[in-house]
Motif scaffolding. Structure first.
Motif, short mmCIF file in Angstrom:
data_model
loop_
_atom_site.label_atom_id
_atom_site.label_comp_id
_atom_site.label_asym_id
_atom_site.label_seq_id
_atom_site.Cartn_x
_atom_site.Cartn_y
_atom_site.Cartn_z
N LEU A 275 7.84 12.74 5.21
CA LEU A 275 6.84 11.72 5.57
C LEU A 275 5.65 12.39 6.26
N ALA A 276 5.93 13.36 7.12
CA ALA A 276 4.85 14.08 7.80
C ALA A 276 3.98 14.82 6.78
N MET A 277 4.63 15.39 5.76
CA MET A 277 3.87 16.10 4.72
C MET A 277 2.99 15.11 3.95
N MET A 278 3.54 13.97 3.63
CA MET A 278 2.77 12.94 2.92
C MET A 278 1.55 12.54 3.75
N GLN A 279 1.77 12.34 5.04
CA GLN A 279 0.66 11.94 5.93
C GLN A 279 -0.44 13.00 5.91
N GLU A 280 -0.03 14.27 5.90
CA GLU A 280 -1.03 15.34 5.93
C GLU A 280 -1.80 15.41 4.61
N LEU A 281 -1.09 15.19 3.51
CA LEU A 281 -1.77 15.21 2.21
C LEU A 281 -2.85 14.13 2.17
N VAL A 282 -2.52 12.98 2.72
CA VAL A 282 -3.49 11.88 2.73
C VAL A 282 -4.63 12.19 3.71
N ALA A 283 -4.26 12.71 4.87
CA ALA A 283 -5.28 13.00 5.89
C ALA A 283 -6.27 14.04 5.41
N THR A 284 -5.78 14.99 4.59
CA THR A 284 -6.68 16.04 4.11
C THR A 284 -7.32 15.66 2.78
N THR B 127 0.86 -1.18 0.00
CA THR B 127 0.00 0.00 0.00
C THR B 127 0.90 1.23 0.00
N GLY B 128 0.31 2.40 -0.31
CA GLY B 128 1.13 3.60 -0.30
C GLY B 128 0.52 4.74 -1.09
N ALA B 129 1.37 5.73 -1.39
CA ALA B 129 0.92 6.89 -2.14
C ALA B 129 2.08 7.45 -2.95
N LEU B 130 1.73 8.02 -4.09
CA LEU B 130 2.72 8.64 -4.98
C LEU B 130 2.35 10.11 -5.15
N CYS B 131 3.26 10.98 -4.74
CA CYS B 131 3.13 12.43 -4.92
C CYS B 131 3.96 12.84 -6.12
N HIS C 100 13.59 7.65 3.85
CA HIS C 100 13.19 7.14 5.16
C HIS C 100 12.85 5.66 5.03
N TYR C 101 13.23 4.88 6.06
CA TYR C 101 12.91 3.44 6.06
C TYR C 101 12.73 3.04 7.51
N GLU C 102 11.60 2.43 7.83
CA GLU C 102 11.37 2.04 9.23
C GLU C 102 10.50 0.79 9.31
N GLU C 103 10.69 0.07 10.40
CA GLU C 103 9.76 -1.01 10.73
C GLU C 103 8.53 -0.38 11.37
N ILE C 104 7.36 -0.90 11.04
CA ILE C 104 6.13 -0.30 11.57
C ILE C 104 5.25 -1.39 12.19
N SER C 105 4.37 -0.95 13.08
CA SER C 105 3.46 -1.92 13.70
C SER C 105 2.10 -1.88 13.02
N GLU C 106 1.83 -0.81 12.29
CA GLU C 106 0.58 -0.75 11.52
C GLU C 106 0.76 0.16 10.31
N ARG C 107 -0.10 -0.05 9.32
CA ARG C 107 -0.02 0.75 8.09
C ARG C 107 -0.69 2.11 8.28
N SER C 108 -0.20 3.11 7.56
CA SER C 108 -0.88 4.41 7.51
C SER C 108 -1.67 4.58 6.22
N TYR C 109 -1.36 3.74 5.22
CA TYR C 109 -1.98 3.91 3.89
C TYR C 109 -2.73 2.65 3.48
N GLN D 192 7.39 8.88 -3.25
CA GLN D 192 6.48 7.74 -3.06
C GLN D 192 6.73 7.09 -1.71
N VAL D 193 5.65 6.72 -1.04
CA VAL D 193 5.75 5.93 0.18
C VAL D 193 5.20 4.54 -0.11
N LEU D 194 5.93 3.53 0.33
CA LEU D 194 5.53 2.13 0.14
C LEU D 194 5.46 1.46 1.50
N GLU D 195 4.43 0.68 1.73
CA GLU D 195 4.30 -0.10 2.96
C GLU D 195 3.98 -1.54 2.60
N GLY D 196 4.45 -2.45 3.42
CA GLY D 196 4.13 -3.85 3.20
C GLY D 196 5.17 -4.71 3.88
#
Ligand code: FMN
Length: 140
Positions: A124-133, A36-40, A77-86, A48-52
């Motif tokens: 990443l914070a900007m990407m999150q805001e674009l998706v949230a809005t 999952t993810g998003a492409l700006c 940025h690269y991190e281990e996550i406990s849940e997806r944002s996208y 682009q952010v990719l999760e999986g």
């Protein structure tokens, strides 16, 4: 094991014309591989952010690195996550040039979209805001 990866790249000349095809392919592939993810994008930049799963995200990133539709691919940025944002997006699409510049300015030194000059965390914070809005086109 889930990870989130964010990168930036410079779009090759024909890349934006091919964007519909790229995204159509991406949504099918990503759905089949749990990505999952998003492409700006703006006139000449992709972010682009990719999760999986780590294996799937790393494999797709290796393919993306070789894609001639863009150059100067840089990991932000690269991190281990406990849940997806996208989790709702097989690949959301955000046209930065259609946005109010205030969202970009909020996370950048200047109003022009240039993730090469920003920290990965801020991008990443900007990407999150674009998706949230909900500035996303094409949920698919
Ligand atoms: C900016 C950008 C983002 C891309 N995102 C994805 C994606 O999320 N998923 C995907 O399968 N392909 C994506 N692609 C396409 C791949 O780079 C590649 O062209 C595609 O997977 C076909 O690879 P193949 O010819 O080796 O099968 C993207 C390409 C670009 C330029």
């Amino acid at each position: 094991m889930l990870v989130r990866l964010l990168y930036v790249s410079r779009a090759a000349d024909a890349a934006l014309k091919d964007l519909d095809n790229i995204l159509q392919h991406a949504r099918t592939y990503n759905a089949e591989h749990g990505i999952t993810g998003a492409l700006c994008y703006s006139s000449n930049i992709f972010m682009q952010v990719l999760e999986g799963s780590r294996t799937e995200v790393n494999r797709l990133y290796a393919t993306i690195l070789r894609d001639p539709h863009h150059t100067d691919v840089e990991l932000l940025h690269y991190e281990e996550i406990s849940e997806r944002s996208y989790g709702s997006w097989t690949m959301g699409r955000v046209d930065i040039s259609r946005l109010n510049t205030s969202t970009v300015l909020k996370y950048s030194e200047h109003a022009d979209f240039n993730p090469y000059a920003n920290s990965g965390k801020m991008s990443l914070a900007m990407m999150q805001e674009l998706v949230a809005t909900a500035n996303i086109i094409g949920r698919a």
